[in-house]
Scaffold this motif. Structure first.
Motif, PDB file in Angstrom:
ATOM      1  N   PRO A 184       0.814  -1.214   0.000  1.00  9.98           N
ATOM      2  CA  PRO A 184       0.000   0.000   0.000  1.00  9.98           C
ATOM      3  C   PRO A 184       0.847   1.264   0.000  1.00  9.98           C
ATOM      4  CG  PRO A 184      -0.185  -1.174   2.105  1.00  9.98           C
ATOM      5  CD  PRO A 184       0.668  -2.005   1.201  1.00  9.98           C
ATOM      6  N   ALA A 185       0.251   2.337  -0.506  1.00 11.60           N
ATOM      7  CA  ALA A 185       0.935   3.629  -0.540  1.00 11.60           C
ATOM      8  C   ALA A 185       1.284   4.069   0.875  1.00 11.60           C
ATOM      9  CB  ALA A 185       0.037   4.673  -1.214  1.00 11.60           C
ATOM     10  N   GLY A 186       2.368   4.784   0.994  1.00  6.92           N
ATOM     11  CA  GLY A 186       2.792   5.286   2.295  1.00  6.92           C
ATOM     12  C   GLY A 186       4.023   6.145   2.143  1.00  6.92           C
ATOM     13  N   ALA A 187       4.401   6.763   3.225  1.00  8.41           N
ATOM     14  CA  ALA A 187       5.531   7.693   3.208  1.00  8.41           C
ATOM     15  C   ALA A 187       6.796   7.027   3.733  1.00  8.41           C
ATOM     16  CB  ALA A 187       5.210   8.918   4.055  1.00  8.41           C
ATOM     17  N   LEU A 188       7.899   7.394   3.119  1.00 10.00           N
ATOM     18  CA  LEU A 188       9.218   6.971   3.573  1.00 10.00           C
ATOM     19  C   LEU A 188       9.962   8.224   4.035  1.00 10.00           C
ATOM     20  CD1 LEU A 188      10.259   4.672   0.582  1.00 10.00           C
ATOM     21  CD2 LEU A 188       9.206   3.987   2.744  1.00 10.00           C
ATOM     22  N   GLU A 189      10.727   8.074   5.079  1.00  7.55           N
ATOM     23  CA  GLU A 189      11.535   9.186   5.574  1.00  7.55           C
ATOM     24  C   GLU A 189      13.000   8.870   5.294  1.00  7.55           C
ATOM     25  OE1 GLU A 189      12.635  11.032   9.918  1.00  7.55           O
ATOM     26  OE2 GLU A 189      10.584  10.327   9.573  1.00  7.55           O
ATOM     27  N   LEU A 190      13.640   9.708   4.485  1.00  9.53           N
ATOM     28  CA  LEU A 190      15.035   9.474   4.126  1.00  9.53           C
ATOM     29  C   LEU A 190      15.930   9.722   5.338  1.00  9.53           C
ATOM     30  CD1 LEU A 190      17.056   8.809   1.836  1.00  9.53           C
ATOM     31  CD2 LEU A 190      17.216  11.277   1.426  1.00  9.53           C
ATOM     32  N   GLU A 191      16.668   8.691   5.734  1.00  5.89           N
ATOM     33  CA  GLU A 191      17.621   8.790   6.840  1.00  5.89           C
ATOM     34  C   GLU A 191      19.024   9.097   6.326  1.00  5.89           C
ATOM     35  OE1 GLU A 191      17.194   8.291  10.374  1.00  5.89           O
ATOM     36  OE2 GLU A 191      15.142   8.705   9.750  1.00  5.89           O
ATOM     37  N   GLY A 192      19.291   8.707   5.082  1.00  7.71           N
ATOM     38  CA  GLY A 192      20.595   8.968   4.509  1.00  7.71           C
ATOM     39  C   GLY A 192      20.727   8.376   3.128  1.00  7.71           C
ATOM     40  N   SER A 193      21.673   8.920   2.374  1.00  8.08           N
ATOM     41  CA  SER A 193      21.968   8.390   1.047  1.00  8.08           C
ATOM     42  C   SER A 193      23.436   8.655   0.750  1.00  8.08           C
ATOM     43  CB  SER A 193      21.083   9.040  -0.019  1.00  8.08           C
ATOM     44  OG  SER A 193      21.357  10.418  -0.106  1.00  8.08           O
ATOM     45  N   ARG A 194      23.969   7.823  -0.111  1.00  2.00           N
ATOM     46  CA  ARG A 194      25.383   7.946  -0.481  1.00  2.00           C
ATOM     47  C   ARG A 194      25.575   7.267  -1.819  1.00  2.00           C
ATOM     48  NH1 ARG A 194      30.461   5.327   2.858  1.00  2.00           N
ATOM     49  NH2 ARG A 194      32.080   6.236   1.567  1.00  2.00           N
ATOM     50  N   SER A 195      26.356   7.878  -2.670  1.00  2.00           N
ATOM     51  CA  SER A 195      26.670   7.226  -3.938  1.00  2.00           C
ATOM     52  C   SER A 195      28.033   6.562  -3.811  1.00  2.00           C
ATOM     53  CB  SER A 195      26.645   8.220  -5.093  1.00  2.00           C
ATOM     54  OG  SER A 195      27.604   9.231  -4.892  1.00  2.00           O
ATOM     55  N   THR A 196      28.247   5.555  -4.637  1.00  2.00           N
ATOM     56  CA  THR A 196      29.503   4.816  -4.615  1.00  2.00           C
ATOM     57  C   THR A 196      30.283   5.109  -5.899  1.00  2.00           C
ATOM     58  OG1 THR A 196      28.842   2.792  -5.762  1.00  2.00           O
ATOM     59  CG2 THR A 196      28.220   2.972  -3.427  1.00  2.00           C
ATOM     60  N   PRO A 197      31.550   4.744  -5.947  1.00  2.00           N
ATOM     61  CA  PRO A 197      32.363   5.005  -7.143  1.00  2.00           C
ATOM     62  C   PRO A 197      31.826   4.357  -8.422  1.00  2.00           C
ATOM     63  CG  PRO A 197      33.774   4.419  -5.298  1.00  2.00           C
ATOM     64  CD  PRO A 197      32.355   4.190  -4.854  1.00  2.00           C
ATOM     65  N   THR A 198      31.034   3.282  -8.280  1.00  2.00           N
ATOM     66  CA  THR A 198      30.514   2.603  -9.470  1.00  2.00           C
ATOM     67  C   THR A 198      29.123   3.089  -9.865  1.00  2.00           C
ATOM     68  OG1 THR A 198      29.700   0.805  -8.072  1.00  2.00           O
ATOM     69  CG2 THR A 198      31.881   0.511  -9.073  1.00  2.00           C
ATOM     70  N   GLY A 199      28.623   4.154  -9.211  1.00  2.00           N
ATOM     71  CA  GLY A 199      27.344   4.729  -9.571  1.00  2.00           C
ATOM     72  C   GLY A 199      26.150   4.146  -8.842  1.00  2.00           C
ATOM     73  N   THR A 200      26.384   3.276  -7.912  1.00  2.00           N
ATOM     74  CA  THR A 200      25.309   2.730  -7.087  1.00  2.00           C
ATOM     75  C   THR A 200      24.941   3.762  -6.028  1.00  2.00           C
ATOM     76  OG1 THR A 200      25.962   0.446  -7.482  1.00  2.00           O
ATOM     77  CG2 THR A 200      24.758   0.871  -5.445  1.00  2.00           C
ATOM     78  N   VAL A 201      23.666   3.810  -5.662  1.00  2.00           N
ATOM     79  CA  VAL A 201      23.207   4.719  -4.618  1.00  2.00           C
ATOM     80  C   VAL A 201      22.713   3.893  -3.434  1.00  2.00           C
ATOM     81  CG1 VAL A 201      21.629   6.598  -4.017  1.00  2.00           C
ATOM     82  CG2 VAL A 201      22.544   6.437  -6.346  1.00  2.00           C
ATOM     83  N   LEU A 202      23.249   4.185  -2.268  1.00  2.00           N
ATOM     84  CA  LEU A 202      22.859   3.504  -1.033  1.00  2.00           C
ATOM     85  C   LEU A 202      21.812   4.367  -0.349  1.00  2.00           C
ATOM     86  CD1 LEU A 202      26.493   2.677   0.130  1.00  2.00           C
ATOM     87  CD2 LEU A 202      24.954   1.259  -1.254  1.00  2.00           C
ATOM     88  N   LEU A 203      20.616   3.836  -0.191  1.00  2.00           N
ATOM     89  CA  LEU A 203      19.496   4.571   0.356  1.00  2.00           C
ATOM     90  C   LEU A 203      19.057   3.968   1.685  1.00  2.00           C
ATOM     91  CD1 LEU A 203      17.539   4.776  -2.990  1.00  2.00           C
ATOM     92  CD2 LEU A 203      18.619   6.714  -1.809  1.00  2.00           C
ATOM     93  N   HIS A 204      18.831   4.806   2.664  1.00  2.00           N
ATOM     94  CA  HIS A 204      18.382   4.358   3.981  1.00  2.00           C
ATOM     95  C   HIS A 204      17.098   5.114   4.306  1.00  2.00           C
ATOM     96  CE1 HIS A 204      19.325   4.190   8.600  1.00  2.00           C
ATOM     97  NE2 HIS A 204      18.212   3.559   8.292  1.00  2.00           N
ATOM     98  N   TYR A 205      16.001   4.370   4.361  1.00  2.00           N
ATOM     99  CA  TYR A 205      14.696   4.959   4.660  1.00  2.00           C
ATOM    100  C   TYR A 205      14.131   4.380   5.945  1.00  2.00           C
ATOM    101  CZ  TYR A 205      14.325   6.701  -0.146  1.00  2.00           C
ATOM    102  OH  TYR A 205      14.528   7.358  -1.335  1.00  2.00           O
ATOM    103  N   ARG A 206      13.437   5.220   6.678  1.00  2.00           N
ATOM    104  CA  ARG A 206      12.622   4.782   7.814  1.00  2.00           C
ATOM    105  C   ARG A 206      11.180   4.823   7.323  1.00  2.00           C
ATOM    106  NH1 ARG A 206      14.274   4.247  12.615  1.00  2.00           N
ATOM    107  NH2 ARG A 206      16.046   5.630  12.311  1.00  2.00           N
ATOM    108  N   LEU A 207      10.402   3.813   7.671  1.00  2.00           N
ATOM    109  CA  LEU A 207       9.002   3.788   7.255  1.00  2.00           C
ATOM    110  C   LEU A 207       8.147   4.477   8.303  1.00  2.00           C
ATOM    111  CD1 LEU A 207      10.368   1.344   5.672  1.00  2.00           C
ATOM    112  CD2 LEU A 207       8.016   0.724   5.242  1.00  2.00           C
ATOM    113  N   ARG A 208       7.247   5.290   7.834  1.00  2.00           N
ATOM    114  CA  ARG A 208       6.312   5.971   8.733  1.00  2.00           C
ATOM    115  C   ARG A 208       5.079   5.081   8.875  1.00  2.00           C
ATOM    116  NH1 ARG A 208       6.298  11.994   6.196  1.00  2.00           N
ATOM    117  NH2 ARG A 208       8.527  12.382   6.348  1.00  2.00           N
ATOM    118  N   HIS A 209       4.838   4.636  10.083  1.00  2.00           N
ATOM    119  CA  HIS A 209       3.676   3.739  10.327  1.00  2.00           C
ATOM    120  C   HIS A 209       2.554   4.518  10.957  1.00  2.00           C
ATOM    121  CE1 HIS A 209       6.016   0.250   9.255  1.00  2.00           C
ATOM    122  NE2 HIS A 209       6.927   0.571  10.133  1.00  2.00           N
TER     123      HIS A 209
END
Length: 182
Positions: free
Chosen positions: A157-182
């Motif tokens: 179901p639809a819902g909101a995510l709260e971004l806790e952090g993000s970081r890109s890597t040398p190979t172009g990958t993005v590391l995403l850390h979300y907390r779910l709002r319940h």
């Protein structure tokens, strides 16, 4: 209450099924990130298909840091059938099979310990997300389009995510850390 943390490799078009199709460059930043995530976990939830696939691969694998982690951690398998392939630390989730997943997981979530990880079990991760049981998402988004395959948020179901952090890597990958709002 212990957190449930879902860790998934995800293609740029949202596919999480069959990561070797879209994970081509596992760099040192990704390795360190994985080490940080699994360093907080002392239990892993697996679906039946994930367990069967992994029980035949990881006991003899040497891809670190995950091999040592997954072989040494408590593995709780969400299934109604006995486990056919033995693997150290693996057990079937107990409780009434007709009870909601939240109720069956309550004894594990309420026990002392570290985070509870969900790795590589797409159907289980979708079920946990749909029931509002995932506390954090750790997404490793690669710069590749898979084109086809199951997507993590299908049926969620639809819902909101709260971004806790993000970081890109040398190979172009993005590391995403979300907390779910319940």
């Amino acid at each position: 209450m212990r957190k449930i943390v879902s860790y998934s490799f995800i293609s740029a078009d949202g596919v999480v099924e069959d990561p070797p199709v879209f994970v081509h460059d596992f760099d040192e930043v990704m390795r360190e990130h994985l080490g940080t995530v699994i360093g907080t976990q002392d239990t892993v939830l697996l679906g039946r298909r994930g367990y069967d696939d992994w029980a035949s691969h990881w006991p003899t694998a040497n891809e670190e840091p995950f091999a040592s982690f997954i072989n040494g951690v408590r593995k709780v398998v969400v299934t109604s059938r006995p486990l056919g392939t033995p693997w150290a630390g693996a057990e079937v989730l107990g409780g009434d099979l007709q009870a909601p997943l939240a109720e069956r997981l309550a004894p594990i979530r309420n026990a002392p310990g570290g985070d509870i990880g969900v790795h590589g079990s797409v159907t289980l991760a979708q079920s946990l997300l749909a029931e509002g049981l995932v506390d954090e998402l750790r997404l490793v988004m690669t710069p590749y389009l898979a084109g086809a395959g199951r997507r993590l948020f299908d049926g969620v179901p639809a819902g909101a995510l709260e971004l806790e952090g993000s970081r890109s890597t040398p190979t172009g990958t993005v590391l995403l850390h979300y907390r779910l709002r319940h």
